[in-house]
Design an enzyme around this catalytic site. Structure first.
Site, mmCIF file in Angstrom:
data_model
loop_
_atom_site.group_PDB
_atom_site.id
_atom_site.type_symbol
_atom_site.label_atom_id
_atom_site.label_comp_id
_atom_site.label_asym_id
_atom_site.label_seq_id
_atom_site.Cartn_x
_atom_site.Cartn_y
_atom_site.Cartn_z
ATOM 1 N N CYS A 1 82.800 41.259 102.511
ATOM 2 C CA CYS A 1 82.821 42.620 101.976
ATOM 3 C C CYS A 1 81.211 42.601 101.656
ATOM 4 O O CYS A 1 80.855 41.668 100.886
ATOM 5 C CB CYS A 1 83.656 42.797 101.013
ATOM 6 S SG CYS A 1 83.539 44.354 100.109
ATOM 7 N N LEU A 2 80.588 43.645 101.871
ATOM 8 C CA LEU A 2 79.194 43.885 101.357
ATOM 9 C C LEU A 2 79.254 44.007 99.754
ATOM 10 O O LEU A 2 77.948 43.705 99.351
ATOM 11 C CB LEU A 2 78.682 45.267 101.852
ATOM 12 C CG LEU A 2 78.257 45.088 103.437
ATOM 13 C CD1 LEU A 2 77.857 46.563 103.759
ATOM 14 C CD2 LEU A 2 77.476 44.402 103.571
ATOM 15 N N HIS B 1 90.761 47.925 105.252
ATOM 16 C CA HIS B 1 89.794 47.254 104.248
ATOM 17 C C HIS B 1 89.226 48.363 103.625
ATOM 18 O O HIS B 1 89.015 48.217 102.244
ATOM 19 C CB HIS B 1 88.687 46.297 104.866
ATOM 20 C CG HIS B 1 87.669 45.642 103.881
ATOM 21 N ND1 HIS B 1 87.515 44.364 103.537
ATOM 22 C CD2 HIS B 1 86.744 46.385 103.224
ATOM 23 C CE1 HIS B 1 86.585 44.281 102.879
ATOM 24 N NE2 HIS B 1 85.948 45.282 102.420
ATOM 25 N N GLU B 2 88.503 49.208 104.247
ATOM 26 C CA GLU B 2 87.806 50.595 103.601
ATOM 27 C C GLU B 2 88.949 51.426 103.129
ATOM 28 O O GLU B 2 88.353 52.010 101.860
ATOM 29 C CB GLU B 2 86.924 51.249 104.486
ATOM 30 C CG GLU B 2 85.898 50.493 105.520
ATOM 31 C CD GLU B 2 85.047 49.554 104.668
ATOM 32 O OE1 GLU B 2 84.808 49.698 103.435
ATOM 33 O OE2 GLU B 2 84.796 48.446 105.211
ATOM 34 N N GLY C 1 81.909 48.495 107.916
ATOM 35 C CA GLY C 1 82.471 49.437 107.196
ATOM 36 C C GLY C 1 81.722 49.503 105.864
ATOM 37 O O GLY C 1 81.219 48.604 105.217
ATOM 38 N N GLN D 1 81.870 52.245 96.859
ATOM 39 C CA GLN D 1 80.958 50.949 96.860
ATOM 40 C C GLN D 1 79.463 51.444 96.483
ATOM 41 O O GLN D 1 78.603 50.591 96.389
ATOM 42 C CB GLN D 1 80.933 50.211 98.345
ATOM 43 C CG GLN D 1 82.209 49.555 98.559
ATOM 44 C CD GLN D 1 81.972 48.747 99.779
ATOM 45 O OE1 GLN D 1 82.256 49.419 101.092
ATOM 46 N NE2 GLN D 1 81.793 47.529 99.938
ATOM 47 N N HIS E 1 89.487 50.026 99.425
ATOM 48 C CA HIS E 1 88.409 50.357 98.564
ATOM 49 C C HIS E 1 88.722 51.563 97.755
ATOM 50 O O HIS E 1 88.497 51.979 96.647
ATOM 51 C CB HIS E 1 87.021 50.467 99.148
ATOM 52 C CG HIS E 1 86.254 49.219 99.413
ATOM 53 N ND1 HIS E 1 85.978 48.429 98.168
ATOM 54 C CD2 HIS E 1 85.970 48.899 100.295
ATOM 55 C CE1 HIS E 1 85.440 47.159 98.792
ATOM 56 N NE2 HIS E 1 85.228 47.420 100.131
HETATM 57 CO CO CO Z 1 84.518 45.899 101.240
#
Ligand code: CO
Length: 178
Positions: A96-97, A138-139, A46, A51, A142
């Site tokens: 997480c990226l 999670h997204e 995701g 981000q 953000h």
């Molecule tokens: Co993340």
């Protein structure tokens, strides 16, 4: 389409609240297209607009419950998403990226229903289970300026990471959420 740079955890942008999307226009479509390309390139589950430095309420999530589809087809675009129902509980590793190489144990609902708009402004609801449910949460976090580490009961040690992911790269991709 273009790859966008994924901000890392020291970037202040990641801690700001994103604004609602009001225009379902070409600019939004370009953003979503770029996010798709960036997510597939990073092999994540995701990605949220903040981000990539855009403080708008748009996320994409790979629906891991639909393995019959190609990776591109598995991607769900959620504009102005809101969680409307949750069920059950799961506890597991999350990454997480924006925080590469770090995984923490986070408790999430097992099943999550989200109401959102597609890129053309049509409202819809979608339900995800397991990893997809985790990714929805999670997204959307953000979009409110939150990173999974804030919710982690603990961060995995390098030894635990080795044990969990070992030398199997594919497994690693399966279990991480961005
Ligand atoms: Co993340």
């Amino acid at each position: 389409m273009a790859l966008r740079y994924i901000l890392k955890e020291d970037d202040k942008q990641l801690y700001k609240v994103s604004r609602e999307v009001k225009n379902f226009d070409g600019r939004l479509h370009t953003l979503l297209d770029d996010m798709r390309e960036t997510l597939l390139d990073a092999d994540g589950v995701g990605l949220a607009a903040p981000q990539v430095g855009v403080l708008r309420r748009a996320v994409i999530v790979v629906d891991t419950n639909r393995e019959e589809l190609s990776p591109e087809e598995q991607i769900i675009e959620l504009v102005n998403p809101v969680i409307v129902a949750v069920e059950g509980e799961q506890e597991g590793a999350e990454g997480c990226l924006s925080v590469p190489g770090v995984y923490g144990i986070v408790k999430r609902p097992e099943k999550v229903t989200v109401r959102a708009f597609d890129r053309f402004g049509n409202e819809f609801e979608v339900t995800g289970e397991g990893l997809t449910a985790r990714a929805f949460c999670h997204e959307i976090d953000h979009l409110d300026g939150h990173i999974f580490k804030e919710f982690a009961s603990r961060i995995l040690t390098p030894e635990e990471l080795d044990e969990m992911y070992g030398d199997d790269e594919d497994e690693n991709a399966e279990d991480s959420v961005e």
